[in-house]
Design an enzyme around this catalytic site. Structure first.
Site, PDB file in Angstrom:
ATOM      1  N   LYS A  14      -6.363   3.249  26.039  1.00 14.47           N
ATOM      2  CA  LYS A  14      -6.255   1.941  25.386  1.00 14.47           C
ATOM      3  C   LYS A  14      -4.876   1.390  25.709  1.00 14.47           C
ATOM      4  O   LYS A  14      -3.907   2.162  25.770  1.00 14.47           O
ATOM      5  CB  LYS A  14      -6.379   2.088  23.865  1.00 14.47           C
ATOM      6  N   ARG A  91       1.583   6.377  22.664  1.00 16.55           N
ATOM      7  CA  ARG A  91       1.125   7.013  21.435  1.00 16.55           C
ATOM      8  C   ARG A  91       0.910   8.496  21.750  1.00 16.55           C
ATOM      9  O   ARG A  91       0.176   8.860  22.665  1.00 16.55           O
ATOM     10  CB  ARG A  91      -0.197   6.393  20.977  1.00 16.55           C
ATOM     11  N   HIS A 180      -1.726  10.305  11.745  1.00 21.51           N
ATOM     12  CA  HIS A 180      -1.789   8.866  11.428  1.00 21.51           C
ATOM     13  C   HIS A 180      -0.429   8.347  10.937  1.00 21.51           C
ATOM     14  O   HIS A 180      -0.368   7.336  10.236  1.00 21.51           O
ATOM     15  CB  HIS A 180      -2.807   8.556  10.300  1.00 21.51           C
ATOM     16  N   HIS A 208      -5.397   5.545   4.699  1.00 20.46           N
ATOM     17  CA  HIS A 208      -5.887   5.180   6.043  1.00 20.46           C
ATOM     18  C   HIS A 208      -7.315   5.712   6.140  1.00 20.46           C
ATOM     19  O   HIS A 208      -7.537   6.907   6.348  1.00 20.46           O
ATOM     20  CB  HIS A 208      -4.977   5.812   7.108  1.00 20.46           C
ATOM     21  N   LEU A 209      -8.278   4.809   5.929  1.00 18.51           N
ATOM     22  CA  LEU A 209      -9.682   5.219   5.905  1.00 18.51           C
ATOM     23  C   LEU A 209     -10.376   4.654   7.140  1.00 18.51           C
ATOM     24  O   LEU A 209     -10.834   3.503   7.139  1.00 18.51           O
ATOM     25  CB  LEU A 209     -10.363   4.716   4.623  1.00 18.51           C
ATOM     26  N   GLY A 210     -10.413   5.434   8.202  1.00 22.43           N
ATOM     27  CA  GLY A 210     -11.128   5.038   9.421  1.00 22.43           C
ATOM     28  C   GLY A 210     -12.210   6.071   9.673  1.00 22.43           C
ATOM     29  O   GLY A 210     -12.718   6.684   8.732  1.00 22.43           O
ATOM     30  N   ASN A 211     -12.536   6.278  10.923  1.00 17.84           N
ATOM     31  CA  ASN A 211     -13.462   7.359  11.243  1.00 17.84           C
ATOM     32  C   ASN A 211     -12.771   8.689  10.913  1.00 17.84           C
ATOM     33  O   ASN A 211     -13.328   9.561  10.273  1.00 17.84           O
ATOM     34  CB  ASN A 211     -13.847   7.248  12.718  1.00 17.84           C
ATOM     35  N   GLY A 212     -11.513   8.808  11.330  1.00 18.58           N
ATOM     36  CA  GLY A 212     -10.634   9.842  10.787  1.00 18.58           C
ATOM     37  C   GLY A 212      -9.960   9.223   9.571  1.00 18.58           C
ATOM     38  O   GLY A 212      -9.764   8.014   9.542  1.00 18.58           O
ATOM     39  N   ARG A 241     -15.770  15.016  10.027  1.00 16.02           N
ATOM     40  CA  ARG A 241     -14.979  16.175   9.579  1.00 16.02           C
ATOM     41  C   ARG A 241     -15.219  16.428   8.096  1.00 16.02           C
ATOM     42  O   ARG A 241     -15.285  15.483   7.312  1.00 16.02           O
ATOM     43  CB  ARG A 241     -13.480  15.934   9.794  1.00 16.02           C
ATOM     44  N   MET A 284     -19.625   4.379   8.541  1.00 15.29           N
ATOM     45  CA  MET A 284     -19.711   4.026   7.131  1.00 15.29           C
ATOM     46  C   MET A 284     -20.724   2.912   6.861  1.00 15.29           C
ATOM     47  O   MET A 284     -21.400   2.911   5.836  1.00 15.29           O
ATOM     48  CB  MET A 284     -18.316   3.633   6.636  1.00 15.29           C
ATOM     49  N   ARG A 285     -20.841   1.969   7.802  1.00 14.83           N
ATOM     50  CA  ARG A 285     -21.793   0.869   7.575  1.00 14.83           C
ATOM     51  C   ARG A 285     -23.221   1.387   7.513  1.00 14.83           C
ATOM     52  O   ARG A 285     -24.020   0.946   6.685  1.00 14.83           O
ATOM     53  CB  ARG A 285     -21.666  -0.180   8.689  1.00 14.83           C
ATOM     54  N   GLU A 384      -0.651  -0.077  14.575  1.00 15.03           N
ATOM     55  CA  GLU A 384       0.116   1.018  15.163  1.00 15.03           C
ATOM     56  C   GLU A 384       0.777   0.582  16.473  1.00 15.03           C
ATOM     57  O   GLU A 384       1.888   1.004  16.789  1.00 15.03           O
ATOM     58  CB  GLU A 384      -0.819   2.210  15.412  1.00 15.03           C
TER      59      GLU A 384
HETATM   60  P1  ADP Z   1     -10.911   5.110  14.141  1.00 14.57           P
HETATM   61  O1  ADP Z   1     -10.533   6.255  13.258  1.00 14.57           O
HETATM   62  O2  ADP Z   1     -11.950   5.468  15.154  1.00 14.57           O
HETATM   63  O3  ADP Z   1      -9.749   4.290  14.670  1.00 14.57           O
HETATM   64  P2  ADP Z   1     -11.502   2.741  12.567  1.00 14.57           P
HETATM   65  O4  ADP Z   1     -10.235   2.609  11.834  1.00 14.57           O
HETATM   66  O5  ADP Z   1     -11.845   1.734  13.606  1.00 14.57           O
HETATM   67  O6  ADP Z   1     -11.718   4.189  13.148  1.00 14.57           O
HETATM   68  O7  ADP Z   1     -12.688   2.749  11.476  1.00 14.57           O
HETATM   69  C1  ADP Z   1     -14.014   2.954  11.837  1.00 14.57           C
HETATM   70  C2  ADP Z   1     -14.834   2.977  10.569  1.00 14.57           C
HETATM   71  O8  ADP Z   1     -14.723   1.710   9.905  1.00 14.57           O
HETATM   72  C3  ADP Z   1     -16.330   3.201  10.809  1.00 14.57           C
HETATM   73  O9  ADP Z   1     -16.812   4.224   9.969  1.00 14.57           O
HETATM   74  C4  ADP Z   1     -16.938   1.873  10.407  1.00 14.57           C
HETATM   75  O10 ADP Z   1     -18.190   2.033   9.850  1.00 14.57           O
HETATM   76  C5  ADP Z   1     -15.970   1.392   9.352  1.00 14.57           C
HETATM   77  N1  ADP Z   1     -16.166  -0.043   9.103  1.00 14.57           N
HETATM   78  C6  ADP Z   1     -15.970  -1.065   9.941  1.00 14.57           C
HETATM   79  N2  ADP Z   1     -16.364  -2.226   9.366  1.00 14.57           N
HETATM   80  C7  ADP Z   1     -16.830  -1.912   8.132  1.00 14.57           C
HETATM   81  C8  ADP Z   1     -17.385  -2.645   7.039  1.00 14.57           C
HETATM   82  N3  ADP Z   1     -17.547  -3.946   7.135  1.00 14.57           N
HETATM   83  N4  ADP Z   1     -17.733  -1.968   5.918  1.00 14.57           N
HETATM   84  C9  ADP Z   1     -17.562  -0.642   5.837  1.00 14.57           C
HETATM   85  N5  ADP Z   1     -17.066   0.112   6.819  1.00 14.57           N
HETATM   86  C10 ADP Z   1     -16.705  -0.507   7.950  1.00 14.57           C
END
Ligand code: ADP
Length: 397
Positions: A14, A91, A180, A208-212, A241, A284-285, A384
């Site tokens: 990236k 990074r 993170h 920080h709630l992402g995939n990780g 995880r 999550m969606r 970031e």
């Molecule tokens: P990564 O850790 O890969 O960088 P991101 O920070 O991009 O991840 O987060 C990805 C997560 O965000 C996925 O689980 C996705 O479902 C969730 N997400 C994105 N848009 C929404 C939304 N509108 N509602 C709930 N979760 C969402």
């Protein structure tokens, strides 16, 4: 000065080009399937149409060569020549205990990154490949390493030591590091600005709630604790995880399912979490949709997810002795309206009260707490790349 920010993964690169005169993003891009047939590069120059190039790229050097070609392309490039790029920020996931800050990369630094491969086998090798490819192609500019672990290096032994025989810390570097860090750094500083206080005077809990996913507790300008540990597996429930579990389960399932250590590592990192629990998806969606349609496993997955986050909020409240604000960031934190609402439900005993109307917002910097909430609740999109560009600029000047 223009800065190239590079985030090299095992099969992806990236990048962003940021103009430091006004911190504007000139281009973002992603090279996918590096080393796998069918590589593609998607380049998005600001204010212009995105370009997709399909071309097999056998390794990171070939990937970076294509990125540089694209950046100077007369039609969709963003610089006239590579001489305009003043430095490159990389990074980098693991800096062990060596780096509490970003550094200019020299042979010593590369040695540390290489030495950390043992404790970050998935991330440090591709990071290093990205650094070496860029150094080869841009030998005359400074390359700066920005580490995911650096911000958390302020933790005290009370929070980074495991109750294991002390020798494994000394001999094998087994301790909590946290990840993170660049994101927790960015959003906690923004949060201090939103509070109108000096960063050093705030108590902040970042989510920080992402995939990780990970959380951090920050006080007096320092990270007190964070939820990821020796590896990113510890802490919250994530896409794939498990987060915190009884370690006894690992031995039990290795025996029952006949897994060797590598298979067990894969099982708890890639097959667990929201995906394993729901059987639906790691996204999550998808989980929310399935839960709304009555899928019981998806509903349980969400409840377990909320519980872990709430547990850490309580934990960090105790460790910080109170808190000025909690901050939601990353994909789920920035966009998950219902997720945020469930997490903040019934936390008024801690002084956390959400305004559910204000909370109906995505991807914006905003305070979603009620007027009388003792604790502010911020949604702050993370950035970031900007932190990496700023550190790189500062060190390259
Ligand atoms: P990564 O850790 O890969 O960088 P991101 O920070 O991009 O991840 O987060 C990805 C997560 O965000 C996925 O689980 C996705 O479902 C969730 N997400 C994105 N848009 C929404 C939304 N509108 N509602 C709930 N979760 C969402």
């Amino acid at each position: 000065m223009k800065i190239l920010v590079v985030n090299a993964g095992s099969s992806s690169i990236k990048y962003q080009v940021i103009d430091m005169t006004d911190e504007s993003v000139l281009a973002v891009g992603l090279v996918d399937r590096v080393g796998i047939p069918g590589s593609t590069l998607k380049h998005e120059p600001a204010g212009k149409e995105a370009v997709v190039i399909k071309q097999d790229l056998p390794d990171h050097t070939a990937g970076m060569e294509l990125v540089l070609e694209v950046l100077v392309n007369p039609e969709y490039g963003v610089v006239k020549s590579m001489d305009e790029i003043g430095a490159v920020g990389h990074r980098t996931v693991h800096g062990g205990e060596a780096f509490a800050q970003s550094v200019v990369i020299d042979d010593e630094v590369k040695k540390v990154i290489r030495d950390c491969i043992d404790i970050a086998p998935l991330h440090n090798p591709p990071n290093l490949m990205g650094i070496e490819a860029c150094q080869k192609l841009m030998p005359n500019v400074k390359h700066v390493g920005v580490f995911d672990t650096a911000f958390h290096q302020t933790m005290e032994p009370a929070n980074y030591m495991y109750a294991l025989p002390y020798e494994v810390y000394e001999e094998y570097r087994v301790r909590r590091y946290g990840f993170h860090g660049t994101s927790h750094y960015y959003v906690s500083h923004r949060a201090a600005d939103m509070l109108g206080k000096k960063f050093e005077d705030c108590k902040i809990i970042t989510l920080h709630l992402g995939n990780g996913a990970s959380m951090a507790a920050i006080k007096d300008g320092k990270v007190v604790d964070t939820s990821m540990g020796f590896t990113p597996l510890e802490g919250l429930v994530m896409g794939t995880r498990s987060g915190d579990i009884d370690p006894g389960i690992v031995f039990y399932l290795m025996d029952k399912l006949g897994m060797n250590p590598a298979e067990a590592n894969n099982y708890f990192n890639k097959k667990s979490g929201l995906l394993g629990l729901s059987g639906v998806s790691n996204d999550m969606r998808d989980i929310e949709e399935a839960a709304n349609n009555g899928n019981a496993r998806a509903q349980i997955a969400l409840e377990v997810y909320y519980n872990h986050v709430k547990g850490y909020i309580g934990n960090y409240f105790a460790k910080l002795n109170g808190c000025d604000c909690i901050v939601f960031t990353a994909g789920v934190g920035e966009n998950g309206i219902d997720i945020r609402r469930h997490i903040c439900e019934d936390l008024d005993a801690l002084g956390i009260k959400m305004d559910v109307e204000k909370n109906k917002v995505r991807g914006k910097e905003v305070d979603v707490a009620t007027e009388d909430s003792r604790v502010r609740i911020f949604v702050i999109p993370t950035n970031e790349e900007l932190v990496i560009a700023r550190d790189t600029y500062r060190l390259a000047k």
